[in-house]
Design an enzyme around this catalytic site. Sequence first.
Site, PDB file in Angstrom:
ATOM      1  N   LYS A  54       2.306   0.432   6.405  1.00 44.21           N
ATOM      2  CA  LYS A  54       2.931  -0.854   6.112  1.00 44.21           C
ATOM      3  C   LYS A  54       4.381  -0.785   6.544  1.00 44.21           C
ATOM      4  CE  LYS A  54       4.174  -4.070   2.491  1.00 44.21           C
ATOM      5  NZ  LYS A  54       3.989  -4.507   1.109  1.00 44.21           N
ATOM      6  N   LYS A  78      -0.442  -3.005   8.735  1.00 47.79           N
ATOM      7  CA  LYS A  78       0.174  -4.292   8.406  1.00 47.79           C
ATOM      8  C   LYS A  78       1.608  -4.316   8.868  1.00 47.79           C
ATOM      9  CE  LYS A  78       1.703  -6.665   4.323  1.00 47.79           C
ATOM     10  NZ  LYS A  78       1.953  -6.589   2.923  1.00 47.79           N
TER      11      LYS A  78
END
Length: 327
Positions: free
Chosen positions: A196, A249
Amino acid sequence: MSKFPEYRMRRLRRTPALRRMVRETEVDVGDLILPLFVVPGEGVRRPVGSMPGVAQTSVDELLRDATEAYELGIPAVLLFGIPATKDELGSSGYADDGVVQEAVRALKRELPELVVITDVCLCEYTSHGHCGMIRGGMVDNDETLELLARQALSHARAGADIVAPSDMMDGRVGVIRRALDAEGFTDVAILAYSAKFASVFYGPFREAAESAPQFGDRRSYQMDPANVEEALREVRLDVEEGADILMVKPALPYLDVLYRVRQATGYPVFAYQVSGEYAAIMAAGERGWLDADAAMREALTAIKRAGANMIITYWAREFAKGLGGRG
Ligand code: PBG
């Protein structure tokens, strides 16, 4: 391999049927996960300005959205909560009567087959908007772990099928796994936001989740957008700690990361097409600068081609309704 003029690439591009027959990647509605934002109250539906088509909803309204999604064939939802009150320690995030916990119970009662995934992170619940507990002006990793475990447990008790830690604290997957197992939740899976990145593309989400940090930024815990080798180390650690599914992500600006993670592990890899990816396409569409529906389909196809098993997207219902055509 034969070559031009005997071999012509365009032969198989002549008609929609031929193109379909040789298509290598096809996004299916069963590949999509719909994120939903739940707020306290009843009959509440507050549109999020920077995300057309997305709203904060109370549990009753959320059930409508989830039912529509389920009936369209979307197999899973990902829940985010916006609590009535926030404090330094994000305590409403791990309260058994918290908004997400209520939403999970309602979903499992009404739509038992729908897979319910919960976001495990403190930023929506802390007064300072950071993903963990603050000590000496910094997010304290080790102190935060116990709070995350409590939050994951409260989601599991409510009936969550999968918990998804998005906080980026070191060691959280292992701590959550042990906490779940100790209370008998051996079947609750962990979807780890492994890679992330500290991305500007989360901007609209912070409006939707009311979770913007009140000071500083998230770069001391989320990843530097410049790094892919480090992403592979993050992934390896999460696998060792017991993650069942890995996540990359954002999605479209990080397709190389997604591809590398896919190649490096035999694990399911999910990609999150985040709020800013969605908002940028929708905004350009509103201005008439591009065809938003077709752009969204193309983006989802590219994310799947790069290696995503599932894609978390705010556009899941629109995809399921066939918007943007089938190419
Ligand atoms: C919580 C969290 C964020 C997103 C998912 N979980 C925001 C952030 O890290 O600031 C972003 C999702 C999106 O932009 O759609 N930590």
